[in-house]
Every structure is written in structure tokens, then in C-alpha cells.
Design a protein around this motif. Structure first.
Motif, PDB file in Angstrom:
ATOM      1  N   THR A  56      -5.132   9.447  -3.676  1.00 51.50           N
ATOM      2  CA  THR A  56      -4.088   9.458  -2.657  1.00 51.50           C
ATOM      3  C   THR A  56      -2.822  10.066  -3.245  1.00 51.50           C
ATOM      4  OG1 THR A  56      -4.984   7.460  -1.660  1.00 51.50           O
ATOM      5  CG2 THR A  56      -2.728   8.034  -1.076  1.00 51.50           C
ATOM      6  N   GLN A 112      -0.887   3.359  -2.634  1.00 49.11           N
ATOM      7  CA  GLN A 112      -1.112   4.629  -1.956  1.00 49.11           C
ATOM      8  C   GLN A 112       0.174   5.447  -2.037  1.00 49.11           C
ATOM      9  OE1 GLN A 112      -2.944   4.040   1.900  1.00 49.11           O
ATOM     10  NE2 GLN A 112      -4.262   2.455   1.093  1.00 49.11           N
ATOM     11  N   SER A 113       0.559   6.133  -0.989  1.00 48.52           N
ATOM     12  CA  SER A 113       1.718   7.023  -1.035  1.00 48.52           C
ATOM     13  C   SER A 113       3.037   6.255  -1.140  1.00 48.52           C
ATOM     14  CB  SER A 113       1.761   7.892   0.224  1.00 48.52           C
ATOM     15  OG  SER A 113       0.593   8.676   0.319  1.00 48.52           O
ATOM     16  N   SER A 131       0.829  -1.201   0.000  1.00 49.52           N
ATOM     17  CA  SER A 131       0.000   0.000   0.000  1.00 49.52           C
ATOM     18  C   SER A 131       0.863   1.251   0.000  1.00 49.52           C
ATOM     19  CB  SER A 131      -0.967   0.004   1.182  1.00 49.52           C
ATOM     20  OG  SER A 131      -0.247   0.021   2.400  1.00 49.52           O
ATOM     21  N   ASN A 132       1.690   1.434   1.016  1.00 43.43           N
ATOM     22  CA  ASN A 132       2.601   2.578   1.119  1.00 43.43           C
ATOM     23  C   ASN A 132       4.037   2.073   1.007  1.00 43.43           C
ATOM     24  OD1 ASN A 132       0.912   5.048   2.057  1.00 43.43           O
ATOM     25  ND2 ASN A 132       0.162   3.348   3.290  1.00 43.43           N
TER      26      ASN A 132
END
Length: 112
Positions: free
Chosen positions: A59, A34-35, A9-10
Motif C-alpha cells: 500500500t 496503510q496510506s 489504518s489510514n
């Protein structure tokens, strides 16, 4: 390469108000859902990281909630393949930071 999945995700996520004196440098981060980098805390140094096709779906590719920190010389590259978000989002509460030479990012949010 190609489709972004939920495997990661990150890329790097430094979180919590007790985080202090952390350095994130010289990493390569690819295809996060995500980030690529998200930082919270105080006195965080983020330098010379390369991010490829990070963020997307609303995001930001880089999120800053940290204070008295330095974000210098980081790079965002979008291949044109799949979702990505080139924003460096400065969230309410972040203050006293230095942002320099971060290519490929659009600095947005509450910049002080």
C-alpha cells in the motif's frame, strides 16, 4: 514507535466523488498500516503535512484519486524500522493536479 498495528489504518482519508474544496494542511501522521493520506474528489489542497513510516505491505504511503487538486510541500520520512512505502501513487482517473516539493516520495502511477 516500532511495530505497526491495526489501530490506525489510514491517517487522513478524504473519499467520494462529491468531496470538493477540502484543505488538508500542517498535520503529522505516524505509523499507519496503510496510506498516510488518501484523497478522492475535486479541488483538494494537501500542503505541509509530515508523514513518518506510513504505507507498506503493498500500500502506497500517499494515494491520489482526486482531480484539479494541489499536493504541495508534503514530506515522507522512513526511519528504517518496520514496513513503509514512500510511493505517491497517482491512480487512473486523477488529472489536472499540481505536484510540487513533496520530499521523500516517489511519484508513480498515471501522472498527467
Amino acid at each position: 514507535v516500532g511495530t505497526v498495528t491495526n489501530v490506525l489504518s489510514n491517517g487522513i482519508y478524504v473519499y467520494g466523488t462529491t468531496m470538493r474544496n477540502v484543505t488538508i494542511r500542517d498535520n503529522t501522521i505516524r505509523r499507519t498500516g496503510q496510506s498516510g493520506i488518501r484523497i478522492e474528489g475535486t479541488n483538494i489542497t494537501v500542503t505541509n503535512n509530515q508523514m513518518f513510516d506510513v504505507g507498506g505491505g503493498g500500500t502506497a504511503g500517499f494515494v491520489v484519486i482526486a482531480s484539479k487538486s494541489r499536493v504541495i510541500g508534503n514530506t515522507m520520512v522512513y526511519s528504517g524500522n518496520g514496513p513503509a512505502d514512500g510511493r505517491m501513487l497517482i491512480v487512473e482517473g486523477a488529472h489536472g493536479n499540481v505536484y510540487q516539493n513533496n520530499t521523500g516520495f516517489a511519484l508513480t502511477g498515471v501522472v498527467r
